[in-house]
Design a protein around this motif. Sequence first.
Motif, PDB file in Angstrom:
ATOM      1  N   VAL A 146      -1.694  74.438  10.344  1.00 21.92           N
ATOM      2  CA  VAL A 146      -2.108  74.552  11.740  1.00 21.92           C
ATOM      3  C   VAL A 146      -1.116  73.797  12.615  1.00 21.92           C
ATOM      4  O   VAL A 146      -0.719  72.672  12.293  1.00 21.92           O
ATOM      5  CB  VAL A 146      -3.527  73.986  11.956  1.00 21.92           C
ATOM      6  N   VAL A 147      -0.710  74.428  13.717  1.00 22.72           N
ATOM      7  CA  VAL A 147       0.116  73.776  14.737  1.00 22.72           C
ATOM      8  C   VAL A 147      -0.628  73.910  16.061  1.00 22.72           C
ATOM      9  O   VAL A 147      -0.865  75.013  16.552  1.00 22.72           O
ATOM     10  CB  VAL A 147       1.514  74.415  14.840  1.00 22.72           C
ATOM     11  N   LEU A 148      -0.993  72.755  16.654  1.00 16.85           N
ATOM     12  CA  LEU A 148      -1.765  72.725  17.885  1.00 16.85           C
ATOM     13  C   LEU A 148      -0.901  72.203  19.025  1.00 16.85           C
ATOM     14  O   LEU A 148      -0.361  71.094  18.951  1.00 16.85           O
ATOM     15  CB  LEU A 148      -3.008  71.837  17.727  1.00 16.85           C
ATOM     16  N   GLY A 149      -0.772  72.999  20.082  1.00 22.32           N
ATOM     17  CA  GLY A 149      -0.014  72.576  21.244  1.00 22.32           C
ATOM     18  C   GLY A 149      -0.874  71.741  22.172  1.00 22.32           C
ATOM     19  O   GLY A 149      -1.720  72.285  22.904  1.00 22.32           O
ATOM     20  N   VAL A 150      -0.663  70.418  22.161  1.00 27.16           N
ATOM     21  CA  VAL A 150      -1.435  69.521  23.022  1.00 27.16           C
ATOM     22  C   VAL A 150      -0.933  69.603  24.453  1.00 27.16           C
ATOM     23  O   VAL A 150      -1.712  69.642  25.409  1.00 27.16           O
ATOM     24  CB  VAL A 150      -1.334  68.079  22.492  1.00 27.16           C
ATOM     25  N   ASN A 153       5.202  70.283  25.758  1.00 29.56           N
ATOM     26  CA  ASN A 153       6.300  69.709  24.976  1.00 29.56           C
ATOM     27  C   ASN A 153       5.809  68.868  23.797  1.00 29.56           C
ATOM     28  O   ASN A 153       6.589  68.141  23.190  1.00 29.56           O
ATOM     29  CB  ASN A 153       7.191  68.852  25.865  1.00 29.56           C
ATOM     30  N   LEU A 154       4.528  68.975  23.433  1.00 28.32           N
ATOM     31  CA  LEU A 154       3.980  68.169  22.338  1.00 28.32           C
ATOM     32  C   LEU A 154       3.077  69.026  21.457  1.00 28.32           C
ATOM     33  O   LEU A 154       2.154  69.672  21.945  1.00 28.32           O
ATOM     34  CB  LEU A 154       3.186  66.984  22.885  1.00 28.32           C
ATOM     35  N   ARG A 155       3.351  68.996  20.153  1.00 28.34           N
ATOM     36  CA  ARG A 155       2.575  69.781  19.180  1.00 28.34           C
ATOM     37  C   ARG A 155       2.188  68.894  17.999  1.00 28.34           C
ATOM     38  O   ARG A 155       3.006  68.100  17.511  1.00 28.34           O
ATOM     39  CB  ARG A 155       3.402  70.980  18.685  1.00 28.34           C
ATOM     40  N   LEU A 156       0.962  69.054  17.527  1.00 27.53           N
ATOM     41  CA  LEU A 156       0.470  68.357  16.344  1.00 27.53           C
ATOM     42  C   LEU A 156       0.413  69.332  15.172  1.00 27.53           C
ATOM     43  O   LEU A 156       0.044  70.502  15.334  1.00 27.53           O
ATOM     44  CB  LEU A 156      -0.921  67.770  16.598  1.00 27.53           C
ATOM     45  N   ALA A 200       4.050  65.554  14.049  1.00 24.46           N
ATOM     46  CA  ALA A 200       4.061  65.895  15.474  1.00 24.46           C
ATOM     47  C   ALA A 200       5.474  66.275  15.878  1.00 24.46           C
ATOM     48  O   ALA A 200       6.461  65.774  15.319  1.00 24.46           O
ATOM     49  CB  ALA A 200       3.571  64.721  16.312  1.00 24.46           C
ATOM     50  N   GLU A 201       5.576  67.171  16.852  1.00 25.71           N
ATOM     51  CA  GLU A 201       6.848  67.591  17.428  1.00 25.71           C
ATOM     52  C   GLU A 201       6.822  67.323  18.935  1.00 25.71           C
ATOM     53  O   GLU A 201       5.843  67.677  19.617  1.00 25.71           O
ATOM     54  CB  GLU A 201       7.106  69.076  17.181  1.00 25.71           C
ATOM     55  N   PHE A 202       7.884  66.688  19.434  1.00 27.74           N
ATOM     56  CA  PHE A 202       7.957  66.372  20.855  1.00 27.74           C
ATOM     57  C   PHE A 202       9.307  66.846  21.390  1.00 27.74           C
ATOM     58  O   PHE A 202      10.361  66.424  20.901  1.00 27.74           O
ATOM     59  CB  PHE A 202       7.795  64.873  21.082  1.00 27.74           C
ATOM     60  N   ASP A 203       9.278  67.751  22.364  1.00 26.22           N
ATOM     61  CA  ASP A 203      10.500  68.259  22.972  1.00 26.22           C
ATOM     62  C   ASP A 203      10.987  67.276  24.033  1.00 26.22           C
ATOM     63  O   ASP A 203      10.303  67.047  25.045  1.00 26.22           O
ATOM     64  CB  ASP A 203      10.252  69.629  23.611  1.00 26.22           C
ATOM     65  N   ILE A 204      12.159  66.699  23.808  1.00 33.62           N
ATOM     66  CA  ILE A 204      12.718  65.758  24.781  1.00 33.62           C
ATOM     67  C   ILE A 204      13.739  66.437  25.696  1.00 33.62           C
ATOM     68  O   ILE A 204      14.260  65.792  26.601  1.00 33.62           O
ATOM     69  CB  ILE A 204      13.371  64.564  24.066  1.00 33.62           C
ATOM     70  N   GLY A 205      13.998  67.719  25.429  1.00 28.76           N
ATOM     71  CA  GLY A 205      14.923  68.470  26.258  1.00 28.76           C
ATOM     72  C   GLY A 205      14.929  69.916  25.825  1.00 28.76           C
ATOM     73  O   GLY A 205      14.291  70.307  24.842  1.00 28.76           O
ATOM     74  N   ALA A 207      17.116  71.581  24.280  1.00 30.56           N
ATOM     75  CA  ALA A 207      17.740  71.807  22.976  1.00 30.56           C
ATOM     76  C   ALA A 207      17.549  70.629  22.050  1.00 30.56           C
ATOM     77  O   ALA A 207      18.260  70.522  21.031  1.00 30.56           O
ATOM     78  CB  ALA A 207      19.239  72.106  23.158  1.00 30.56           C
ATOM     79  N   ASN A 208      16.609  69.716  22.334  1.00 31.58           N
ATOM     80  CA  ASN A 208      16.402  68.510  21.510  1.00 31.58           C
ATOM     81  C   ASN A 208      14.926  68.306  21.247  1.00 31.58           C
ATOM     82  O   ASN A 208      14.088  68.548  22.120  1.00 31.58           O
ATOM     83  CB  ASN A 208      16.969  67.269  22.208  1.00 31.58           C
ATOM     84  N   MET A 209      14.617  67.830  20.021  1.00 32.99           N
ATOM     85  CA  MET A 209      13.236  67.643  19.632  1.00 32.99           C
ATOM     86  C   MET A 209      13.133  66.427  18.723  1.00 32.99           C
ATOM     87  O   MET A 209      14.009  66.175  17.879  1.00 32.99           O
ATOM     88  CB  MET A 209      12.697  68.874  18.887  1.00 32.99           C
ATOM     89  N   LEU A 210      12.074  65.663  18.892  1.00 29.44           N
ATOM     90  CA  LEU A 210      11.734  64.574  17.989  1.00 29.44           C
ATOM     91  C   LEU A 210      10.624  65.043  17.058  1.00 29.44           C
ATOM     92  O   LEU A 210       9.683  65.721  17.487  1.00 29.44           O
ATOM     93  CB  LEU A 210      11.274  63.341  18.775  1.00 29.44           C
ATOM     94  N   PHE A 211      10.720  64.660  15.763  1.00 28.10           N
ATOM     95  CA  PHE A 211       9.718  65.076  14.779  1.00 28.10           C
ATOM     96  C   PHE A 211       9.286  63.857  13.988  1.00 28.10           C
ATOM     97  O   PHE A 211      10.112  63.025  13.594  1.00 28.10           O
ATOM     98  CB  PHE A 211      10.304  66.122  13.826  1.00 28.10           C
ATOM     99  N   ALA A 212       7.976  63.757  13.765  1.00 32.91           N
ATOM    100  CA  ALA A 212       7.433  62.660  12.979  1.00 32.91           C
ATOM    101  C   ALA A 212       6.330  63.182  12.078  1.00 32.91           C
ATOM    102  O   ALA A 212       5.616  64.124  12.427  1.00 32.91           O
ATOM    103  CB  ALA A 212       6.898  61.555  13.880  1.00 32.91           C
TER     104      ALA A 212
END
Length: 212
Positions: A146-150, A153-156, A200-205, A207-212
Motif C-alpha cells: 500500500v502507498v498512501l499519499g498524505v 509531496n509525501l507518501r507512506l 516514506a517518500e518525500f519530494d524535495i523538488g 527531480a529529487n526525493m528523500l526515502f526512509a
Amino acid sequence: DDPWQGPSVGDISQPPTAFIPTGPGTFGTRITRDGYVDGRVWAVSANADLRLGPVTLTYIPAFRDMEMDYRTFAPAFDYTLAETSRQQSHELRLAGNDAARLQWVAGLYHFREDQTQLSDLRALPLQNNITDIDLSNRSYAAFGDVVLGVRDNLRLIAGARYSEDEKTQAGTTQGILPRPGLTNNYGNRKFRKTSWRAGAEFDIGPANMLFA
C-alpha cells in the motif's frame, strides 16, 4: 577442421596419471568416439490484464522445460549425465486503479519445479558409481503493498509477504568401485517466513526525493 571435435574423437587411452594407469596390459579409462552434448530448452510466459472498474486483475503464468544429456572425458575419466527440469509459476494480482491518493496491490504466487538427474562416473579402476536423484521444489506466497499519499509531496508505504517453501530430494547413489555400496540420498526441508516493509517518500523538488 570440424570445430565440434574434441578429446573424445579417436580411440585412445586417457593420458596416464599417478592414480589411473593406462597402456598395454592395464585397466584404464578409454577415451572413445562417443562423447556428445544433447540439450533442449523451451519456455513460454504471458501477462494478462483485466480491468474491472476500480481494480485491475493481472495473471502471469510461466512454463519452462529443460533436458540435458552429455558424455565427457574432459576430467580424464568417463562421465555421463542426463538431467531434466520442469518449472511452472503462477502469479495472480489485484491492484487499485485510483492512483491519486491510494495505490495498492495484493496477490498470490506459486512456483513448482521437478528435476531428475542420472549420472555415471567411471574412473576405472579406482572409482565407479551411479547417482540417481529426484528433486522437487514447491513455493507459495501471499503479498500486499500500500502507498498512501498524505500530501502532494509525501507518501507512506507499507507492505508484507508470507511465503512457504518445501524442498525434497530422493534417490540413491550406487557405489561399484572401490567397494559396492548403496547410499540413500533422501532429504526434506520446509521454510516459512513473513517479511514486511514500511517507509516514506518525500519530494524535495521536481527531480529529487528523500526515502526512509
